[in-house]
Design an enzyme around this catalytic site. Structure first.
Site, PDB file in Angstrom:
ATOM      1  N   CYS A 134       0.832  -1.207   0.000  1.00 23.35           N
ATOM      2  CA  CYS A 134       0.000   0.000   0.000  1.00 23.35           C
ATOM      3  C   CYS A 134       0.865   1.254   0.000  1.00 23.35           C
ATOM      4  CB  CYS A 134      -0.916  -0.033   1.228  1.00 23.35           C
ATOM      5  SG  CYS A 134      -1.932   1.437   1.390  1.00 23.35           S
ATOM      6  N   CYS A 137      -0.367   4.025   2.296  1.00 25.63           N
ATOM      7  CA  CYS A 137      -0.139   3.812   3.732  1.00 25.63           C
ATOM      8  C   CYS A 137       1.320   4.048   4.104  1.00 25.63           C
ATOM      9  CB  CYS A 137      -0.459   2.378   4.140  1.00 25.63           C
ATOM     10  SG  CYS A 137      -1.869   1.664   3.347  1.00 25.63           S
ATOM     11  N   ASP A 138       2.228   3.576   3.270  1.00 22.02           N
ATOM     12  CA  ASP A 138       3.619   3.472   3.715  1.00 22.02           C
ATOM     13  C   ASP A 138       4.603   4.359   2.957  1.00 22.02           C
ATOM     14  OD1 ASP A 138       2.851   1.555   5.578  1.00 22.02           O
ATOM     15  OD2 ASP A 138       2.972  -0.050   4.105  1.00 22.02           O
TER      16      ASP A 138
END
Ligand code: NAP
Length: 321
Positions: A134, A137-138
């Site tokens: 992701c 997300c990261d």
């Protein structure tokens, strides 16, 4: 075993929206939420494309708000996992979870899909410390770093382009010499100075350093078989998704990729069972599209319950006698 009017399997945006709509229709839906509320959204750092939130908001915040909204109208959430279902005798449908058994007049399946894994050494070990599925997300954790993206589809290029906001360089590793992604994304990726490509290569192993993070991938040339080490700080894997269809066995019709087949009213092949979100949509995968599909499936279920009210009552009376 108490009979419910509606059981919703899954608590991503589709399930949470279906919960809100069926709750407002006074059906007191039971949501079998899985181990974690929100499915994939729960691991999304920031959502910038959900209408009405111009400053963006985090995935966990969005799903918590959606849950509270549905609960305000009478939805009940159970953090439990479905083990099996029995749809073979029609309604009421039987659902067995790890901790409970349910009977339901109607079922809405919103159990989603999970990112596909490479299945190579190091992948599991470094997930969360250098391996990610992701970008949203990261990506933030890879500011100024050199990273690789695995895959050649729309997701790989879209996420790869997104990751150039943070990373110093993004190398896209693809197993063929031709991308699957659409031409627009290809054009954008080729124009992006931070993006380069490694063609005809698969990741055979993910290797880490003493700092506990990733420091290289072992690549295998799919044409020559030659193996090389490619230094990298992070590995983002976008090689498709697997729909969470395991508990349904052969009880529900799936397409050739394992996604539940629905019609325009989000009906499955089993009358009284509906499906919405990524378990039946392998294309769009957006919070906003899942919300729309969850709405439609809930409205279809509400209508179906109304149309079959007399029949369902008769079944209840027979069961009680
Ligand atoms: P996808 O289209 O199935 O692409 C998966 C990619 O990963 C392919 O390039 C495939 O290679 C590669 N791959 C699969 N298994 C692999 C393995 N074990 N090792 C190495 N490479 C592997 O999946 P997706 O990109 O997630 O897209 C899914 C759907 O969502 C598509 O319909 C896509 O159009 C849509 N989508 C659209 C957008 C957009 O329009 N903005 C954004 C994201 C997704 P091969 O090409 O050799 O098969």
């Amino acid at each position: 075993m108490k009979k419910e009017r509606v059981v919703i399997i899954g608590s991503g945006p589709a399930g949470l929206t279906a919960a809100l709509y069926t709750a407002r229709a006074q059906l007191a839906p039971v949501v079998i939420a899985g181990a974690q509320l929100g499915g994939q959204v729960a691991i999304t750092h920031e959502i910038e494309n959900y209408p009405g939130f111009p400053d963006g908001l985090s995935g966990p915040e969005l799903v918590e708000r959606m849950k509270e909204h549905a609960e305000n109208f009478g939805a009940v959430f159970e953090f439990d996992l479905v083990e099996s279902v029995d749809f073979s005798n029609g309604t009421p449908f039987h659902i067995k979870t790890m901790g409970e058994e349910y009977l339901a007049d109607a079922v809405i399946i919103t159990i989603g899909a999970d990112p596909r894994k490479l299945g190579v050494p190091g992948e599991e070990e470094y997930t969360g410390t250098g391996v990610s599925y992701c970008g949203t997300c990261d990506g933030f954790f890879f500011r100024g770093k050199d990273i690789v993206v695995v895959g050649g589809g729309d997701s790989a290029l879209e996420e790869g382009i997104f990751l150039t906001r943070f990373a110093n360089s993004v190398n896209v590793i693809h197993r063929r010499d031709e991308l699957r992604a659409g031409i627009q994304l290809q054009t954008r990726a080729f124009k992006n100075e931070k993006i380069s490509f490694t063609w005809n290569a698969v990741v055979d192993e993910i290797l880490g350093g003493e700092n506990g993070g990733v420091n290289a991938v072992r690549l295998k040339d799919t044409v020559t078989g030659e193996e090389t080490l490619h230094p990298t700080d992070g590995v983002f894997i976008f090689i498709g998704h697997d729909p969470n269809n395991a508990v349904f066995g052969d009880q529900i019709a799936l397409n050739e990729n394992g996604y539940i087949i629905t019609d325009q009213r989000y009906r499955t092949n089993v009358e009284g069972v509906f499906a919405a979100g990524e378990i039946q949509d392998e294309i769009w995968r957006q919070v906003a599209t899942s919300v729309g599909q969850g709405t439609s499936a809930a409205m279809a279920a509400i209508q179906w319950l109304e149309e079959h009210e007399a029949e369902l009552q008769e079944l209840d009376e027979v069961a009680a006698a």
